[in-house]
Motif scaffolding. Structure first.
Motif, PDB file in Angstrom:
ATOM      1  N   HIS A   1       0.813  -1.215   0.000  1.00 54.15           N
ATOM      2  CA  HIS A   1       0.000   0.000   0.000  1.00 54.15           C
ATOM      3  C   HIS A   1       0.852   1.273   0.000  1.00 54.15           C
ATOM      4  CE1 HIS A   1       0.910   0.364   4.205  1.00 54.15           C
ATOM      5  NE2 HIS A   1       0.076  -0.568   4.619  1.00 54.15           N
ATOM      6  N   ARG A   2       0.244   2.401   0.373  1.00 55.26           N
ATOM      7  CA  ARG A   2       0.871   3.703   0.201  1.00 55.26           C
ATOM      8  C   ARG A   2       2.046   3.972   1.146  1.00 55.26           C
ATOM      9  NH1 ARG A   2      -2.663   8.549   0.320  1.00 55.26           N
ATOM     10  NH2 ARG A   2      -0.740   9.527  -0.410  1.00 55.26           N
ATOM     11  N   ALA A   3       2.455   2.987   1.898  1.00 55.89           N
ATOM     12  CA  ALA A   3       3.740   3.126   2.588  1.00 55.89           C
ATOM     13  C   ALA A   3       4.834   3.450   1.576  1.00 55.89           C
ATOM     14  CB  ALA A   3       4.085   1.838   3.349  1.00 55.89           C
ATOM     15  N   VAL A   4       4.640   2.987   0.336  1.00 59.77           N
ATOM     16  CA  VAL A   4       5.623   3.264  -0.724  1.00 59.77           C
ATOM     17  C   VAL A   4       5.784   4.758  -0.967  1.00 59.77           C
ATOM     18  CG1 VAL A   4       4.051   3.210  -2.722  1.00 59.77           C
ATOM     19  CG2 VAL A   4       6.404   2.403  -2.975  1.00 59.77           C
ATOM     20  N   ASP A   5       4.764   5.536  -0.616  1.00 56.58           N
ATOM     21  CA  ASP A   5       4.813   6.974  -0.904  1.00 56.58           C
ATOM     22  C   ASP A   5       5.681   7.764   0.073  1.00 56.58           C
ATOM     23  OD1 ASP A   5       3.279   6.989  -3.236  1.00 56.58           O
ATOM     24  OD2 ASP A   5       1.406   6.937  -2.114  1.00 56.58           O
ATOM     25  N   VAL A   6       6.190   7.122   1.116  1.00 62.17           N
ATOM     26  CA  VAL A   6       7.114   7.815   2.027  1.00 62.17           C
ATOM     27  C   VAL A   6       8.515   7.210   1.978  1.00 62.17           C
ATOM     28  CG1 VAL A   6       5.322   8.662   3.566  1.00 62.17           C
ATOM     29  CG2 VAL A   6       6.345   6.434   4.032  1.00 62.17           C
ATOM     30  N   THR A   7       8.764   6.342   0.989  1.00 63.61           N
ATOM     31  CA  THR A   7      10.115   5.800   0.838  1.00 63.61           C
ATOM     32  C   THR A   7      11.037   6.856   0.221  1.00 63.61           C
ATOM     33  OG1 THR A   7       9.492   4.869  -1.317  1.00 63.61           O
ATOM     34  CG2 THR A   7       9.335   3.412   0.585  1.00 63.61           C
ATOM     35  N   PRO A   8      12.326   6.843   0.576  1.00 66.24           N
ATOM     36  CA  PRO A   8      13.243   7.871   0.074  1.00 66.24           C
ATOM     37  C   PRO A   8      13.618   7.718  -1.389  1.00 66.24           C
ATOM     38  CG  PRO A   8      14.429   6.297   1.448  1.00 66.24           C
ATOM     39  CD  PRO A   8      12.982   5.970   1.585  1.00 66.24           C
ATOM     40  N   ASP A   9      13.504   6.505  -1.914  1.00 62.25           N
ATOM     41  CA  ASP A   9      13.859   6.251  -3.317  1.00 62.25           C
ATOM     42  C   ASP A   9      12.724   5.457  -3.942  1.00 62.25           C
ATOM     43  OD1 ASP A   9      14.893   5.320  -5.767  1.00 62.25           O
ATOM     44  OD2 ASP A   9      16.946   5.290  -4.991  1.00 62.25           O
ATOM     45  N   PHE A  10      11.833   6.161  -4.613  1.00 61.42           N
ATOM     46  CA  PHE A  10      10.613   5.569  -5.159  1.00 61.42           C
ATOM     47  C   PHE A  10      10.925   4.458  -6.155  1.00 61.42           C
ATOM     48  CE2 PHE A  10       6.433   6.556  -7.528  1.00 61.42           C
ATOM     49  CZ  PHE A  10       5.642   5.977  -6.550  1.00 61.42           C
ATOM     50  N   GLU A  11      11.823   4.728  -7.059  1.00 63.39           N
ATOM     51  CA  GLU A  11      12.161   3.742  -8.093  1.00 63.39           C
ATOM     52  C   GLU A  11      12.770   2.490  -7.477  1.00 63.39           C
ATOM     53  OE1 GLU A  11      15.080   3.440 -11.994  1.00 63.39           O
ATOM     54  OE2 GLU A  11      14.131   5.374 -11.520  1.00 63.39           O
ATOM     55  N   GLU A  12      13.662   2.669  -6.513  1.00 63.19           N
ATOM     56  CA  GLU A  12      14.272   1.512  -5.861  1.00 63.19           C
ATOM     57  C   GLU A  12      13.233   0.704  -5.101  1.00 63.19           C
ATOM     58  OE1 GLU A  12      17.126  -1.244  -4.525  1.00 63.19           O
ATOM     59  OE2 GLU A  12      17.024   0.126  -6.226  1.00 63.19           O
ATOM     60  N   ALA A  13      12.265   1.387  -4.473  1.00 58.25           N
ATOM     61  CA  ALA A  13      11.197   0.680  -3.762  1.00 58.25           C
ATOM     62  C   ALA A  13      10.420  -0.208  -4.728  1.00 58.25           C
ATOM     63  CB  ALA A  13      10.273   1.680  -3.081  1.00 58.25           C
ATOM     64  N   PHE A  14      10.093   0.322  -5.899  1.00 56.66           N
ATOM     65  CA  PHE A  14       9.395  -0.477  -6.906  1.00 56.66           C
ATOM     66  C   PHE A  14      10.247  -1.647  -7.358  1.00 56.66           C
ATOM     67  CE2 PHE A  14       6.050   2.559  -7.177  1.00 56.66           C
ATOM     68  CZ  PHE A  14       5.029   1.968  -7.906  1.00 56.66           C
ATOM     69  N   ARG A  15      11.523  -1.388  -7.538  1.00 55.76           N
ATOM     70  CA  ARG A  15      12.412  -2.460  -7.994  1.00 55.76           C
ATOM     71  C   ARG A  15      12.420  -3.621  -6.981  1.00 55.76           C
ATOM     72  NH1 ARG A  15      15.593  -1.315 -11.824  1.00 55.76           N
ATOM     73  NH2 ARG A  15      15.731   0.884 -11.212  1.00 55.76           N
ATOM     74  N   ILE A  16      12.465  -3.276  -5.712  1.00 59.76           N
ATOM     75  CA  ILE A  16      12.465  -4.302  -4.660  1.00 59.76           C
ATOM     76  C   ILE A  16      11.140  -5.069  -4.659  1.00 59.76           C
ATOM     77  CG2 ILE A  16      12.403  -4.636  -2.152  1.00 59.76           C
ATOM     78  CD1 ILE A  16      14.455  -2.302  -1.989  1.00 59.76           C
ATOM     79  N   LEU A  17      10.031  -4.344  -4.775  1.00 58.72           N
ATOM     80  CA  LEU A  17       8.731  -5.004  -4.756  1.00 58.72           C
ATOM     81  C   LEU A  17       8.550  -5.927  -5.957  1.00 58.72           C
ATOM     82  CD1 LEU A  17       6.546  -2.033  -3.479  1.00 58.72           C
ATOM     83  CD2 LEU A  17       7.235  -4.074  -2.207  1.00 58.72           C
ATOM     84  N   VAL A  18       9.093  -5.551  -7.091  1.00 55.53           N
ATOM     85  CA  VAL A  18       9.073  -6.436  -8.263  1.00 55.53           C
ATOM     86  C   VAL A  18       9.897  -7.689  -7.987  1.00 55.53           C
ATOM     87  CG1 VAL A  18       9.886  -6.687 -10.640  1.00 55.53           C
ATOM     88  CG2 VAL A  18       8.583  -4.656  -9.975  1.00 55.53           C
ATOM     89  N   GLU A  19      11.081  -7.501  -7.425  1.00 63.23           N
ATOM     90  CA  GLU A  19      11.949  -8.639  -7.127  1.00 63.23           C
ATOM     91  C   GLU A  19      11.302  -9.591  -6.124  1.00 63.23           C
ATOM     92  OE1 GLU A  19      15.596  -6.943  -5.792  1.00 63.23           O
ATOM     93  OE2 GLU A  19      16.254  -6.359  -7.815  1.00 63.23           O
ATOM     94  N   LEU A  20      10.538  -9.040  -5.175  1.00 67.02           N
ATOM     95  CA  LEU A  20       9.872  -9.864  -4.163  1.00 67.02           C
ATOM     96  C   LEU A  20       8.557 -10.447  -4.656  1.00 67.02           C
ATOM     97  CD1 LEU A  20      10.518  -7.684  -0.971  1.00 67.02           C
ATOM     98  CD2 LEU A  20      11.753  -9.724  -1.723  1.00 67.02           C
ATOM     99  N   LYS A  21       8.166 -10.081  -5.885  1.00 65.44           N
ATOM    100  CA  LYS A  21       6.981 -10.620  -6.556  1.00 65.44           C
ATOM    101  C   LYS A  21       5.668 -10.141  -5.954  1.00 65.44           C
ATOM    102  CE  LYS A  21       9.513 -14.703  -8.153  1.00 65.44           C
ATOM    103  NZ  LYS A  21       9.943 -14.006  -9.366  1.00 65.44           N
ATOM    104  N   ALA A  22       5.651  -8.897  -5.475  1.00 67.98           N
ATOM    105  CA  ALA A  22       4.376  -8.293  -5.104  1.00 67.98           C
ATOM    106  C   ALA A  22       3.506  -8.191  -6.351  1.00 67.98           C
ATOM    107  CB  ALA A  22       4.595  -6.912  -4.496  1.00 67.98           C
TER     108      ALA A  22
END
Length: 249
Positions: A125-146
């Motif tokens: 969820h929108r916890a992603v919106d307070v991460t310091p590096d948005f692109e890296e957060a997405f990259r991690i979530l893709v790798e973890l198969k969200a």
């Protein structure tokens, strides 16, 4: 263009009934929306699955502040998720961050693995919106198969963050679903879809009902202010229907 999906943010069984009557595709089922959305009850989930055809994504969140959880909170969240999945939830919405705001990889992987063991959807969820590096957060979530990410593009409202949402769609849209939420409604849904390439919208479709017992002469239980001081927020069927019409459904 892929089929457009509408998800309604629901805080109660009644909200889900309104979403179903308005023909929404899915609800994110919460409690305590005034606190940003906390875990709902198992009883509410069972009622919604019994009485509607909605897909139900259950929020798992123990408190209304932040996303860096204690070990005790994390244990409760995992237990809640398991209970929801065993009682008909179609997925779980969650978010785990480290104290520095980065994705907590260990906790996120544990939750995703649990959800996928039931063949259900893992939604960060929108916890992603307070991460310091948005692109890296997405990259991690893709790798973890969200399976999906709910985001406003790191802005207060999703329309303000549509350029970031568009960028994430271009970079990761073929690997993870992107759901735009915060301030989305019938007036802006198609603009978001057409300008970013996403195909899923999350909306509160919020209106207000009044309860005169909210305030007494010297005591008030209101969590809203001004003209809505004795009101509580609810999903309005007509707003859901208007949003569905705006996307041509």
């Amino acid at each position: 263009m892929k089929d457009i999906k509408i998800e309604v943010c629901a805080g109660s069984y009644e909200d889900c009934l309104a979403a179903a009557r308005g023909k929404a595709d899915r609800v994110e089922l919460n409690s305590a929306l005034a606190l940003g959305g906390l875990s709902p009850t198992e009883a509410t989930l069972r009622l919604v699955k019994r009485d509607t055809d909605l897909k139900v994504i259950c929020m798992v969140r123990p408190r209304g502040a932040g996303f860096h959880y204690t070990e005790v909170e994390r244990k409760v969240m995992m237990a809640e998720a398991k209970s929801f999945l065993e009682n008909g939830a179609d997925g779980i919405a969650f978010g785990f961050l480290n104290a520095d705001g980065t994705i907590d990889v260990e906790a996120t992987k544990e939750m995703i693995d649990l959800i996928h063991s039931y063949n259900k959807e893992a939604v960060f969820h929108r916890a992603v919106d307070v991460t310091p590096d948005f692109e890296e957060a997405f990259r991690i979530l893709v790798e973890l198969k969200a399976d999906r990410v709910l985001t406003s593009g790191q802005e207060e409202k999703a329309m303000q963050g549509k350029e970031q949402i568009k960028k994430m769609q271009e970079l990761f849209g073929d690997q993870i679903e992107i759901l735009a939420g915060s301030g989305m409604n019938a007036t802006n849904a198609m603009e978001m879809i057409q300008e970013t390439g996403i195909h899923q919208i999350h909306s509160s479709c919020k209106g207000y009902d009044n309860d005169p017992t909210t305030s007494g002469e010297k005591v008030t239980y209101s969590y809203l202010a001004g003209e809505h001081a004795n009101d509580y927020d609810v999903v309005k069927e007509e707003l859901v229907a208007r949003l569905m019409a705006a996307i041509g459904r």
